[in-house]
Each structure stands twice: as structure tokens, then as C-alpha cells.
Design a protein around this motif. Structure first.
Motif, short mmCIF file in Angstrom:
data_model
loop_
_atom_site.label_atom_id
_atom_site.label_comp_id
_atom_site.label_asym_id
_atom_site.label_seq_id
_atom_site.Cartn_x
_atom_site.Cartn_y
_atom_site.Cartn_z
N LYS A 1 0.83 -1.21 0.00
CA LYS A 1 0.00 0.00 0.00
C LYS A 1 0.87 1.26 0.00
CE LYS A 1 -3.88 -2.08 2.55
NZ LYS A 1 -4.67 -2.01 3.80
N ILE A 2 1.93 1.26 0.81
CA ILE A 2 2.80 2.43 0.88
C ILE A 2 3.53 2.64 -0.43
CG2 ILE A 2 4.87 3.37 1.99
CD1 ILE A 2 3.93 2.10 4.61
N ASN A 3 4.02 1.56 -1.04
CA ASN A 3 4.72 1.68 -2.32
C ASN A 3 3.78 2.17 -3.42
OD1 ASN A 3 7.33 0.93 -1.54
ND2 ASN A 3 6.88 -1.24 -1.73
N ALA A 4 2.53 1.73 -3.38
CA ALA A 4 1.55 2.19 -4.37
C ALA A 4 1.28 3.69 -4.19
CB ALA A 4 0.24 1.40 -4.23
N PHE A 5 1.25 4.12 -2.94
CA PHE A 5 1.05 5.54 -2.63
C PHE A 5 2.24 6.36 -3.15
CE2 PHE A 5 2.14 8.96 0.40
CZ PHE A 5 1.07 9.81 0.17
N VAL A 6 3.45 5.89 -2.90
CA VAL A 6 4.66 6.59 -3.36
C VAL A 6 4.67 6.68 -4.88
CG1 VAL A 6 7.17 6.41 -3.54
CG2 VAL A 6 6.05 6.05 -1.34
N THR A 7 4.33 5.59 -5.56
CA THR A 7 4.30 5.59 -7.02
C THR A 7 3.30 6.60 -7.56
OG1 THR A 7 4.97 3.26 -7.14
CG2 THR A 7 3.85 4.17 -9.06
N ALA A 8 2.10 6.63 -6.96
CA ALA A 8 1.06 7.56 -7.41
C ALA A 8 1.49 9.01 -7.17
CB ALA A 8 -0.25 7.28 -6.67
N TYR A 9 2.14 9.25 -6.04
CA TYR A 9 2.62 10.61 -5.74
C TYR A 9 3.69 11.04 -6.74
CZ TYR A 9 4.50 14.63 -3.24
OH TYR A 9 4.92 15.90 -2.93
N ASN A 10 4.64 10.15 -7.00
CA ASN A 10 5.72 10.47 -7.94
C ASN A 10 5.18 10.69 -9.35
OD1 ASN A 10 7.64 10.32 -5.95
ND2 ASN A 10 8.30 8.24 -6.44
N ASN A 11 4.18 9.92 -9.75
CA ASN A 11 3.59 10.11 -11.07
C ASN A 11 2.95 11.49 -11.20
OD1 ASN A 11 4.34 7.56 -11.90
ND2 ASN A 11 2.36 6.62 -11.49
N THR A 12 2.29 11.93 -10.13
CA THR A 12 1.65 13.25 -10.15
C THR A 12 2.70 14.36 -10.18
OG1 THR A 12 -0.27 12.41 -8.92
CG2 THR A 12 0.08 14.79 -8.91
N VAL A 13 3.73 14.21 -9.36
CA VAL A 13 4.81 15.22 -9.33
C VAL A 13 5.49 15.29 -10.70
CG1 VAL A 13 7.09 15.73 -8.36
CG2 VAL A 13 5.22 15.06 -6.85
N GLY A 14 5.77 14.13 -11.29
CA GLY A 14 6.42 14.10 -12.60
C GLY A 14 5.54 14.72 -13.68
N LEU A 15 4.23 14.45 -13.61
CA LEU A 15 3.31 15.02 -14.59
C LEU A 15 3.29 16.54 -14.50
CD1 LEU A 15 1.01 14.72 -16.68
CD2 LEU A 15 -0.58 14.57 -14.75
N MET A 16 3.21 17.08 -13.27
CA MET A 16 3.17 18.53 -13.11
C MET A 16 4.47 19.18 -13.59
SD MET A 16 1.03 19.30 -9.60
CE MET A 16 2.05 18.29 -8.53
N ALA A 17 5.58 18.49 -13.37
CA ALA A 17 6.88 19.01 -13.83
C ALA A 17 6.92 19.11 -15.35
CB ALA A 17 8.01 18.13 -13.31
N SER A 18 6.44 18.07 -16.03
CA SER A 18 6.46 18.07 -17.49
C SER A 18 5.46 19.08 -18.06
CB SER A 18 6.16 16.67 -18.03
OG SER A 18 4.84 16.28 -17.70
N GLN A 19 4.34 19.30 -17.35
CA GLN A 19 3.33 20.23 -17.84
C GLN A 19 3.77 21.69 -17.69
OE1 GLN A 19 -0.08 19.06 -15.51
NE2 GLN A 19 -1.00 17.95 -17.23
N SER A 20 4.64 21.95 -16.74
CA SER A 20 5.01 23.34 -16.45
C SER A 20 6.45 23.69 -16.82
CB SER A 20 4.80 23.63 -14.95
OG SER A 20 5.61 22.76 -14.16
N ASN A 21 7.19 22.75 -17.41
CA ASN A 21 8.61 23.01 -17.68
C ASN A 21 8.81 23.87 -18.93
OD1 ASN A 21 8.08 21.29 -19.83
ND2 ASN A 21 9.93 20.09 -19.56
N TYR A 22 10.07 24.29 -19.13
CA TYR A 22 10.47 25.00 -20.34
C TYR A 22 11.80 24.44 -20.79
CZ TYR A 22 11.92 28.56 -23.65
OH TYR A 22 12.34 29.19 -24.79
#
Length: 461
Positions: free
Chosen positions: A279-300
Motif C-alpha cells: 500500500k505504501i509503495n503504491a502511494f509513493v508511485t502515485a505521488y511520484n507520477n503526479t509530481v512528474g506530470l506537473m513538472a512536465s506540464q510546467s517546464n520550459y
């Protein structure tokens, strides 16, 4: 006969080409708005993707949101042939000595052999009494339960072995009848529907089919299996139950007895750290996916000079800040108050990494309240609980995500109205151009005709 006309035919001027170029210039404001609208649609799509990612993160956080989510247990019986065990969230860690001395079983009896299932039998009333069979080791006693007494009538319409079987089953007395053919003879077999000494049965009243479980030697029917309870010891405590499935001896543990033990065996109930780790690893994966998505959406990308769809968007920076603030914060003041206390580190990119060894030790250590780091503990909200609440607020009316997407949709609607108004204006402008060029074409055509006439006249002089 219809006349075929074409703009510019009289003057020789490419009127259609001129109108097309003029209208392209006139449509420049529409093109500009459409370009802006396409960019906003791209932003709206990016927010939709972000919403989906945040929803997945919220679901993963919900799996850690309450204390009960951490109440995962495993049960193991060393001698798997003797018994097995399952657990619920109400179980507690423990180790027990188990010895199965007797399995619960249902009473079974059989009749003498008959030539066939249609062989005629006596008529009369078969009395079926269910009750309890007790024994002191030498003498057996059957005590009927008056609330479980049934009678079956056998007359000339059903006085066969098959008819008796059907009549017993139709009575639904707690005894099931079947016919077994061994190749030469047919026998009526009667079985109690439930195991245990309290589900024995006695038959009387019908010639050839009487049976007393306390006096089997004088009964017409033959006993093939006596009704008996399951008996076992747990840490030396003698336990008797009517079923081989026992769920009321150890809180949260269900035992399934399989066979007599050859010796004492060990039943172990322990925390299922593997399930919690998942459960904890699934939570970490979901969090990292969201952080990575926001980084790619807002980068230059300075090399390609291209920007993500949400580059420079204040709302995306706000969401990133809120998530980072929760995950880098502390909960309570115990031995486990930060993610780093259980082996989870936050990198410079905002993503989480898990030290599996340290996490495993923390989960196995009863002095470390890992659950309180993630779940609600009284009035204190854990990290997972905070995330669920924050993401819910973002999507609520007036929330940052809802407000931002509502604003973008409103802008698109305004642009669509502007485009519709301009398109109507373009129709009017194009009609005006065509009218003007048609008049010009007619004038030039007339002048050309006059010029041709004058030329011809002059040539005659």
C-alpha cells in the motif's frame, strides 16, 4: 437559356484571387482568436490529465487514510494438514499451541440392500427427531429436541425406496436422503445436514427404517458415521465446537480443522507487513507520477525553446506547493513523525524514494506507530489523510482545480461567441467585395468594348 458568368470575365482581372486574399486579411482576427483558443484547449486538456492523476493519488492515499487500513494480519498453522487459519482486521499478534483431537462430523446411516429403488416398502409414518447425542465413554444417550421433530407419511402412493427418499427430502427436516446402488443392491442413505453432536437424529415408526443413535446395535438401519463435535486444545485449553470451522475462539481468527494432529502444532498470528508495504509503495508511485506530470506540464526546454502547456500557470505552482508542503511536514511528536523516519526521502525533484529495509524495520517494530504517520489518529491528521482532504478541496466548488477549469471553459465560450460574430461579419464583408468587384468588372468590360469600337473606327480613316 441561362447565362454563365464569372467574376473578372469581362475585365480579365483575377477577381476570385483578389477576394480570397482580401478575406484572408479580414479573417486575421478570427485566426488569432482560434490560435488562442487552441492554446486554452491544450491547457484544459492538461488540467484534465492532472485531475485524473490526482484522483489516482487520492485513491492510493485512501488505502492508508485510517488506522484500520494498517490492521493487516497473517495467520499460519505449522502443520497444514491439521488446520488452516484466516484473519480479519480485529486480530492481534500472538502464538498458540494447537492440537486437534477430533473432527466434527455429521451422522450418517444406511438401510439394508433392496433390489431396486422402486422396491416396495412398508407403509406408515416415519418419525424424525433431531437432538443431541452424548456419551460418557461407555454409555450413549440421545436427547430429542422437541422443536426439531418431523413426521413423514408413507402410503400406497409412495411406499418405495425412492418414494421414501423424496418424502424425507420434501420434509426439509435437517436430514437429507439419497439412494446408493453398489451394483447389485440399492440402499437408502440418510445424512444430517449439519455436523456436531447436537445434530444427531433418531428414526422410528416405519418398519425397516428405525434407528436410535444411542442404541445402534438394536436398530434396523446401520450407522456408518456417528454425529460428533470437533475437539481440540489451544494452549492447553480444551475446546469443543459443532463445526470444523471455528471463528469464536480467538478474536479475529477463523480456524478450519482438517484432520487429527499427530502432535502439538503452532498457530501464529502476525502483522502482514508485506500488505502494508504494498500500500505504501503504491502511494509513493502515485505521488511520484503526479509530481512528474506537473513538472512536465510546467517546464520550459531552453534547448528546443518549447514550453509545457501549463508553463507559467500560477495554479499549477500553487498545487505543487501544497503537495510538497504536506509531504515535507511532520505529524505529531512521536518516534515516527516524518517520512524520513520510515525510510522515505524527498528528492530535489520533489519525488519520493523508499528505503525498503528501513521501512520494513519500522513496520515490524511495535514501538513505531507508522500508521499515525499516514492515517488519522484522534484529532491529528496523517499525511495520507491530509492529501485526501486537500485533493478533495481542490475539486470542490471554488477549489483551485474547479475554479481554474471553469475559468478556462468560460474563456472558450466567450471566444466562440466572438468567432461566431466575426464569421457573420465576414459573410457581409465578402458579399460587399463581390458586389464592388462585379460593378468594377462591368465598368471595365464596358470601357473595353468602347475602346475596341473606337479603335476599329479609327483604323478606317
Amino acid at each position: 437559356m441561362a447565362t454563365i458568368t464569372s467574376a473578372g470575365l469581362g475585365s480579365g482581372i483575377d477577381v476570385e484571387g483578389l477576394i480570397t486574399k482580401l478575406m484572408t486579411a479580414e479573417r486575421a482576427p478570427i485566426t488569432q482568436i482560434q490560435t488562442q483558443e487552441s492554446a486554452i484547449q491544450t491547457k484544459l486538456s492538461a488540467y484534465g490529465t492532472l485531475k485524473s492523476s490526482l484522483s489516482t493519488l487520492s485513491d492510493a492515499a485512501k488505502a492508508l487514510q485510517t488506522k484500520s487500513n494498517f490492521s493487516s494480519w497473517t495467520a499460519n498453522v505449522a502443520d497444514t494438514a491439521a488446520a488452516s487459519a484466516t484473519v480479519s482486521s480485529s486480530a492481534s499478534a500472538g502464538s498458540y499451541s494447537l492440537n486437534v483431537t477430533q473432527l466434527a462430523q455429521a451422522q450418517k446411516t444406511r438401510s439394508a440392500g433392496y433390489d431396486s429403488s422402486s422396491t416396495t416398502i412398508a407403509t406408515g409414518t416415519l418419525q424424525i427427531d433431531l437432538g443431541t447425542l452424548a456419551s460418557d465413554g461407555t454409555t450413549s444417550t440421545f436427547t430429542a429436541d422437541s422443536t426439531r421433530s418431523f413426521s413423514v407419511t408413507i402410503d400406497s402412493t409412495n411406499n418405495t425406496l425412492s418414494g421414501l427418499k423424496d418424502a424425507i427430502n420434501a420434509a426439509k427436516s435437517g436430514v437429507t436422503a439419497s439412494i446408493v446402488n453398489d451394483g447389485s443392491k440399492s440402499r437408502l442413505v440418510l445424512t444430517s445436514d449439519s455436523t456436531g453432536a447436537s445434530n444427531a437424529f433418531k428414526l422410528s415408526g416405519l418398519t425397516g427404517f428405525d434407528f436410535d443413535p444411542a442404541a445402534t446395535s438394536t436398530s434396523t438401519l446401520t450407522s456408518t458415521q456417528a454425529a460428533q463435535d470437533a475437539e481440540f486444545t489451544l494452549d492447553g485449553i480444551e475446546v469443543t465446537r459443532s463445526s470444523n470451522t471455528v471463528s469464536d475462539v480467538i478474536d479475529g481468527v477463523t480456524l478450519t480443522l482438517k484432520s487429527k494432529s499427530t502432535a502439538d502444532t503452532t498457530l501464529t498470528v502476525a502483522s502482514d507487513t508485506a500488505a502494508i508495504t504494498t500500500k505504501i509503495n503504491a502511494f509513493v508511485t502515485a505521488y511520484n507520477n503526479t509530481v512528474g506530470l506537473m513538472a512536465s506540464q510546467s517546464n520550459y526546454n531552453s534547448t528546443t525553446k518549447t514550453a509545457g502547456p501549463l508553463n507559467g500557470d500560477a495554479s499549477i505552482r500553487n498545487i505543487q506547493s501544497q503537495l510538497r508542503s504536506i509531504m515535507s511536514g511532520s505529524v505529531g511528536s512521536g518516534s515516527v513523525s516524518r517520512l524520513s523516519d520510515v525510510g522515505i526521502q524527498i528528492g530535489v525533484d520533489g519525488k519520493l524514494t523508499v528505503d525498503s529495509t528501513k521501512l520494513g524495520k519500522a513496520l515490524s517494530d511495535p514501538t513505531k506507530d507508522v500508521a499515525s504517520l499516514f492515517a488519522t489518529n484522534g484529532t491529528t491528521s496523517g499525511l495520507a489523510d491530509q492529501l485526501v482532504t486537500r485533493i478533495t478541496n481542490m475539486n470542490d466548488t471554488g477549489g483551485i482545480l474547479t475554479s481554474r477549469t471553469d475559468g478556462l471553459n468560460s474563456t472558450i465560450k466567450t471566444m466562440d461567441k466572438s468567432i461566431a460574430a466575426l464569421e457573420a461579419r465576414m459573410t457581409s464583408i465578402e458579399a460587399r467585395y463581390r458586389k464592388q468587384f462585379t460593378a468594377m468588372d462591368a465598368t471595365i468590360s464596358s470601357l473595353n468594348s468602347t475602346a475596341s469600337y473606337l479603335t476599329a473606327q479609327l483604323s478606317k480613316l
